[in-house]
Design a protein around this motif. Structure first.
Motif, PDB file in Angstrom:
ATOM      1  N   LEU A 265      -0.682  -0.092  15.791  1.00  0.00           N
ATOM      2  CA  LEU A 265      -1.973   0.442  15.359  1.00  0.00           C
ATOM      3  C   LEU A 265      -2.181   1.892  15.779  1.00  0.00           C
ATOM      4  O   LEU A 265      -3.143   2.518  15.355  1.00  0.00           O
ATOM      5  CB  LEU A 265      -3.118  -0.420  15.908  1.00  0.00           C
ATOM      6  CG  LEU A 265      -3.233  -1.824  15.321  1.00  0.00           C
ATOM      7  CD1 LEU A 265      -4.404  -2.565  15.955  1.00  0.00           C
ATOM      8  CD2 LEU A 265      -3.380  -1.777  13.811  1.00  0.00           C
ATOM      9  N   ASP A 266      -1.268   2.445  16.584  1.00  0.00           N
ATOM     10  CA  ASP A 266      -1.457   3.821  17.042  1.00  0.00           C
ATOM     11  C   ASP A 266      -1.032   4.863  16.005  1.00  0.00           C
ATOM     12  O   ASP A 266      -1.171   6.054  16.219  1.00  0.00           O
ATOM     13  CB  ASP A 266      -0.753   4.072  18.371  1.00  0.00           C
ATOM     14  CG  ASP A 266       0.768   4.028  18.270  1.00  0.00           C
ATOM     15  OD1 ASP A 266       1.323   3.927  17.150  1.00  0.00           O
ATOM     16  OD2 ASP A 266       1.412   4.085  19.329  1.00  0.00           O
ATOM     17  N   GLY A 267      -0.508   4.401  14.849  1.00  0.00           N
ATOM     18  CA  GLY A 267      -0.116   5.329  13.797  1.00  0.00           C
ATOM     19  C   GLY A 267       1.320   5.795  13.873  1.00  0.00           C
ATOM     20  O   GLY A 267       1.781   6.530  13.011  1.00  0.00           O
ATOM     21  N   HIS A 268       2.051   5.359  14.898  1.00  0.00           N
ATOM     22  CA  HIS A 268       3.436   5.796  15.069  1.00  0.00           C
ATOM     23  C   HIS A 268       4.451   4.778  14.552  1.00  0.00           C
ATOM     24  O   HIS A 268       5.626   5.089  14.451  1.00  0.00           O
ATOM     25  CB  HIS A 268       3.724   6.078  16.543  1.00  0.00           C
ATOM     26  CG  HIS A 268       3.087   7.334  17.028  1.00  0.00           C
ATOM     27  ND1 HIS A 268       1.740   7.444  17.256  1.00  0.00           N
ATOM     28  CD2 HIS A 268       3.613   8.538  17.328  1.00  0.00           C
ATOM     29  CE1 HIS A 268       1.457   8.658  17.679  1.00  0.00           C
ATOM     30  NE2 HIS A 268       2.574   9.356  17.729  1.00  0.00           N
ATOM     31  N   GLY A 269       4.040   3.562  14.282  1.00  0.00           N
ATOM     32  CA  GLY A 269       4.974   2.529  13.838  1.00  0.00           C
ATOM     33  C   GLY A 269       5.336   2.674  12.379  1.00  0.00           C
ATOM     34  O   GLY A 269       4.863   3.573  11.675  1.00  0.00           O
ATOM     35  N   THR A 270       6.183   1.767  11.905  1.00  0.00           N
ATOM     36  CA  THR A 270       6.521   1.771  10.487  1.00  0.00           C
ATOM     37  C   THR A 270       5.289   1.383   9.679  1.00  0.00           C
ATOM     38  O   THR A 270       4.416   0.669  10.161  1.00  0.00           O
ATOM     39  CB  THR A 270       7.668   0.789  10.180  1.00  0.00           C
ATOM     40  OG1 THR A 270       7.250  -0.531  10.562  1.00  0.00           O
ATOM     41  CG2 THR A 270       8.938   1.156  10.902  1.00  0.00           C
ATOM     42  N   LEU A 271       5.222   1.870   8.462  1.00  0.00           N
ATOM     43  CA  LEU A 271       4.109   1.564   7.562  1.00  0.00           C
ATOM     44  C   LEU A 271       4.687   1.223   6.208  1.00  0.00           C
ATOM     45  O   LEU A 271       5.421   2.020   5.617  1.00  0.00           O
ATOM     46  CB  LEU A 271       3.159   2.765   7.437  1.00  0.00           C
ATOM     47  CG  LEU A 271       1.950   2.569   6.524  1.00  0.00           C
ATOM     48  CD1 LEU A 271       0.971   1.561   7.137  1.00  0.00           C
ATOM     49  CD2 LEU A 271       1.258   3.895   6.267  1.00  0.00           C
ATOM     50  N   THR A 272       4.401   0.009   5.737  1.00  0.00           N
ATOM     51  CA  THR A 272       4.876  -0.406   4.421  1.00  0.00           C
ATOM     52  C   THR A 272       3.722  -0.998   3.633  1.00  0.00           C
ATOM     53  O   THR A 272       2.758  -1.508   4.205  1.00  0.00           O
ATOM     54  CB  THR A 272       5.997  -1.468   4.514  1.00  0.00           C
ATOM     55  OG1 THR A 272       5.494  -2.620   5.182  1.00  0.00           O
ATOM     56  CG2 THR A 272       7.208  -0.946   5.245  1.00  0.00           C
ATOM     57  N   ALA A 273       3.833  -0.919   2.327  1.00  0.00           N
ATOM     58  CA  ALA A 273       2.875  -1.595   1.461  1.00  0.00           C
ATOM     59  C   ALA A 273       3.120  -3.095   1.610  1.00  0.00           C
ATOM     60  O   ALA A 273       4.263  -3.534   1.632  1.00  0.00           O
ATOM     61  CB  ALA A 273       3.074  -1.154   0.014  1.00  0.00           C
ATOM     62  N   ALA A 274       2.059  -3.864   1.740  1.00  0.00           N
ATOM     63  CA  ALA A 274       2.210  -5.307   1.925  1.00  0.00           C
ATOM     64  C   ALA A 274       1.687  -6.064   0.714  1.00  0.00           C
ATOM     65  O   ALA A 274       1.262  -7.195   0.820  1.00  0.00           O
ATOM     66  CB  ALA A 274       1.497  -5.754   3.198  1.00  0.00           C
ATOM     67  N   GLY A 275       1.701  -5.435  -0.414  1.00  0.00           N
ATOM     68  CA  GLY A 275       1.236  -6.102  -1.618  1.00  0.00           C
ATOM     69  C   GLY A 275       1.183  -5.146  -2.787  1.00  0.00           C
ATOM     70  O   GLY A 275       1.456  -3.953  -2.662  1.00  0.00           O
ATOM     71  N   GLU A 276       0.828  -5.699  -3.919  1.00  0.00           N
ATOM     72  CA  GLU A 276       0.838  -4.963  -5.178  1.00  0.00           C
ATOM     73  C   GLU A 276      -0.138  -3.791  -5.170  1.00  0.00           C
ATOM     74  O   GLU A 276       0.191  -2.709  -5.636  1.00  0.00           O
ATOM     75  CB  GLU A 276       0.529  -5.934  -6.331  1.00  0.00           C
ATOM     76  CG  GLU A 276       0.662  -5.336  -7.698  1.00  0.00           C
ATOM     77  CD  GLU A 276      -0.632  -4.702  -8.190  1.00  0.00           C
ATOM     78  OE1 GLU A 276      -0.545  -3.734  -8.966  1.00  0.00           O
ATOM     79  OE2 GLU A 276      -1.718  -5.158  -7.796  1.00  0.00           O
ATOM     80  N   VAL A 277      -1.337  -3.972  -4.644  1.00  0.00           N
ATOM     81  CA  VAL A 277      -2.336  -2.899  -4.664  1.00  0.00           C
ATOM     82  C   VAL A 277      -1.859  -1.712  -3.821  1.00  0.00           C
ATOM     83  O   VAL A 277      -1.860  -0.570  -4.288  1.00  0.00           O
ATOM     84  CB  VAL A 277      -3.714  -3.398  -4.174  1.00  0.00           C
ATOM     85  CG1 VAL A 277      -4.701  -2.245  -4.041  1.00  0.00           C
ATOM     86  CG2 VAL A 277      -4.265  -4.450  -5.124  1.00  0.00           C
ATOM     87  N   ALA A 278      -1.420  -1.978  -2.598  1.00  0.00           N
ATOM     88  CA  ALA A 278      -0.954  -0.896  -1.727  1.00  0.00           C
ATOM     89  C   ALA A 278       0.275  -0.208  -2.304  1.00  0.00           C
ATOM     90  O   ALA A 278       0.401   1.012  -2.228  1.00  0.00           O
ATOM     91  CB  ALA A 278      -0.655  -1.428  -0.329  1.00  0.00           C
TER      92      ALA A 278
END
Length: 131
Positions: free
Chosen positions: A91-104
């Motif tokens: 949650l600190d913004g440094h981790g991986t970030l992926t879309a977890a669905g169709e909208v994202a």
């Protein structure tokens, strides 16, 4: 150009109307605030300047050991909102970030891998109910 923009707006209206997931659900007691740094990161991957991200909420997934599902209402100025869900390892913004669905995946440049969390995974509906 104007016709293309009208088609885009019309398409967004129909998508928005059909995809308001979790809008009426009771908020989960697992809801967590999303720090500004992570919200800034999500805003940075949105693909259109017209997309506006509202305040997000996160839920720690039980399906994935080190994953938070982050739901964010995404609005198109003057049109409406739909909820995108992203997965992150921190949650600190440094981790991986992926879309977890169709909208994202449709509204952002974040990737959506075959092993990423999906709508049925633990935390998805809870996160969506938090926003």
């Amino acid at each position: 150009m104007r016709a293309a923009r009208m088609m885009f707006v019309t398409g967004m209206i129909s998508v928005l109307a059909s995809s308001l997931t979790g809008a009426c659900a009771e908020p989960s007691d697992r809801c967590q605030e999303v720090p500004d740094r992570l919200m800034d990161r999500i805003r940075s991957v949105l693909t259109e300047d017209a997309f506006v991200a509202g305040p997000g909420a996160a839920v720690k997934s039980s399906s994935y050991r080190h994953v938070y599902l982050v739901a964010v209402p995404i609005g198109v100025r003057g049109v409406g909102n739909e909820t995108g869900v992203w997965a992150t390892t921190s949650l600190d913004g440094h981790g991986t970030l992926t879309a977890a669905g169709e909208v994202a995946s449709r509204l952002s440049s974040a990737s959506w891998g075959p092993d990423d969390p999906r709508e049925g995974d633990d935390g998805w509906q809870e996160a969506a109910s938090c926003v």
